[in-house]
Design an enzyme around this catalytic site. Structure first.
Site, short mmCIF file in Angstrom:
data_model
loop_
_atom_site.label_atom_id
_atom_site.label_comp_id
_atom_site.label_asym_id
_atom_site.label_seq_id
_atom_site.Cartn_x
_atom_site.Cartn_y
_atom_site.Cartn_z
CD GLU A 113 -2.62 1.17 2.68
OE1 GLU A 113 -2.24 0.46 3.63
OE2 GLU A 113 -3.63 1.90 2.73
CE LYS A 190 -7.16 1.95 3.67
NZ LYS A 190 -5.82 2.24 4.20
CB CYS A 227 -4.65 -1.50 4.21
SG CYS A 227 -3.94 -1.84 5.84
#
Ligand SMILES: NC(=O)NCCC(=O)O
Length: 379
Positions: A113, A190, A227
Site C-alpha cells: 500500500e 480503498k 489494507c
C-alpha cells in the site's frame, strides 16, 4: 531485536517427527519450494532481500497455473529527504526487485500500500506528505510501472496516493492496475478508511467510490482490497461476487495493532469466497520529523512502531504459504492454479449455499431508522 519469523521458529523448535503434522494443521497442504535460475539468485543476493517461492497444490485435472509476485519493503531514504529523492529511491529499489520477479516467471506483481512514500498519515500533517500524491492515469509512478509491465509482460498492481485532477485535486488511496501490454487497465480505491490508533487516514482522503471492480487480465480476474478493507467480510465478498479469482490486499499495519489478526483475515476470505488472497505488508520502523500523539493519553512520539511484513498467499482450500520475514525486504513468488477456485466452489458450495438474497433483505432492513433488533426475551 525484532522477532524474525514464525515459520522459522516452528522449524527450529518442533521435533522433526511432529513438524509435518503441525504444519499441515496450521498451514494446510504442503507447498513445494520453487527453484529459481542462477541469474535470479545472484541478482537477489546482490540486492539483499529475501526471495521465497512456493508452488501451491492445484486441481486434480485441467490446471491453469500462473505465478503471483508480492513485494514488501522498508522505506529507502529517511522521511525528511526531499520528496522527489524518496520517490526516485522507491522506484529504483522496487524496479530492481521487479526485475528479479521477471526472472522468476512472475505474471502478476503487486506492491505494498502507498508504496512510493513513507506511511506518513499518522502525523496528520499535510505538508510535505501530500506532495507524494500523483495522477493514477499518467503520474510518474504509473508511467514507470507501464514501462516495467511491458518490458516484463507482467500485470502490475501499483497502490499509490492518488491526486484526482478531474475532481478538484482530491486525494485517494488507490491501486492502479496496469496490463501486461503496458496499458492502464484502470484504478480501484480503498473502500474502508481506518480511524484506529495512529492510522488517521481520514485526515487525507475519503472512502473510495469505485465499488468492487474486478479487472480481467490475460492471467486471470483480479481485484484489490486495500489494507483496512480486510476487516470487512462483505468487502471481501463483493470482489468474489464480481468474479475475482485473486484478491490482493496491499497493506501497511503494525505489530501492536493487528498482528494476531493478520494470518487469519485474508486466509478466511480465500476460504469463504473460493478465490486466492494475497496479503502484503510493509516492513521496518518509520520515524518522522515531528512528534505526534496517538490520542491515547500516552507521550507523543516520532515513530509508528514496527511494520511486520509477513506477506503471504492463501488458496481457496485454506492452504497458505509461509510468510515472508517480519524484518526484511522480500519477494514472494507463488505458483497457483486458478482452476482450483471452481473446483473448491463445486466441492464446498459456499457460493451456492450463501443465501445472499436472505442477507440482502435483512441487511437492508437493519439500515432503516425504525429498525429493531430481533431478540426474543422471556415474558
Ligand atoms: N493502512 C491501513 O489501513 N491500516 C489500518 C490498520 C490495519 O488495518 O491494520
Amino acid at each position: 531485536m525484532e522477532f524474525e519469523n514464525i515459520e522459522k521458529c516452528l522449524e527450529k523448535y518442533i521435533p522433526s517427527e511432529e513438524l509435518a503434522e503441525v504444519q499441515r494443521i496450521l498451514y494446510g497442504k504442503q507447498c513445494k519450494k520453487l527453484e529459481f535460475s542462477e541469474n535470479a539468485k545472484e541478482r537477489n543476493e546482490n540486492l539483499g532481500f529475501e526471495l521465497a517461492g512456493y508452488e501451491m497444490p492445484g486441481t486434480t485435472s485441467k490446471p491453469r497455473r500462473i505465478r503471483i509476485g508480492l513485494i514488501q519493503n522498508k522505506i529507502v531514504l529517511p522521511t525528511n529527504a526531499p520528496v522527489k529523492d524518496q520517490v526516485d529511491a522507491f522506484h529504483k529499489r522496487i524496479g530492481d526487485i521487479a526485475d528479479v520477479a521477471s526472472h522468476c516467471g512472475v505474471n502478476i506483481l503487486c506492491f505494498q500500500e502507498a508504496w512510493t512514500m513513507p506511511f506518513a498519515f499518522c502525523t496528520r500533517e499535510k505538508v510535505p506528505w501530500t506532495d507524494f500524491a500523483e495522477s493514477a492515469e499518467d503520474g510518474p509512478t504509473t508511467k514507470y510501472c507501464q514501462e516495467m509491465a511491458k518490458r516484463y509482460n507482467m500485470v502490475i498492481i501499483s497502490p499509490i496516493l492518488e491526486r484526482d485532477g478531474a475532481h478538484g485535486g482530491t486525494l485517494w488511496n488507490t491501486a492502479v492496475v496496469i496490463s501486461n501490454t503496458g496499458v492502464v487497465l484502470g484504478k480501484t480505491r480503498k473502500n474502508h478508511i481506518p480511524r484506529v490508533g495512529d492510522f488517521n487516514e481520514s485526515t487525507y482522503y475519503m472512502e473510495g467510490n469505485t465499488g468492487h471492480r474486478v479487472f480481467q487480465t490475460v492471467y486471470g480476474k483480479i481485484a484489490i482490497n486495500i489494507c483496512y478493507g480486510r476487516h470487512h467480510p462483505l468487502n471481501w465478498m463483493m470482489y468474489g461476487v464480481n468474479g475475482a479469482e485473486i484478491v490482493f490486499n496491499p497493506s501497511a499495519t503494525v505489530g501492536a495493532l493487528s498482528e494476531p489478526m493478520w494470518p487469519i483475515e485474508a486466509r478466511c476470505a480465500a476460504i469463504a469466497n473460493h478465490y486466492y488472497s494475497c496479503a502484503i505488508n510493509r516492513v521496518g520502523t518509520e520515524t518522522f520529523p515531528n512528534e505526534f500523539t496517538s490520542g491515547d493519553g500516552k507521550p507523543a512520539h516520532k515513530d509508528f512502531g514496527h511494520f511486520y511484513g509477513s506477506s503471504y498467499v492463501a488458496a481457496p482450500d485454506g492452504t497458505r504459504t509461509p510468510g515472508l520475514s517480519r524484518t526484511q525486504d522480500g519477494l514472494l513468488v507463488t505458483s497457483v492454479d486458478l482452476n482450483l477456485c471452481q473446483e473448491i466452489s463445486d466441492k464446498w458450495m459456499f457460493r451456492a449455499t450463501a443465501r445472499h438474497e436472505m442477507y440482502a433483505e435483512s441487511l437492508k432492513e437493519s439500515t432503516q431508522l425504525e429498525f429493531k433488533q430481533d431478540i426474543i426475551k422471556e415474558k
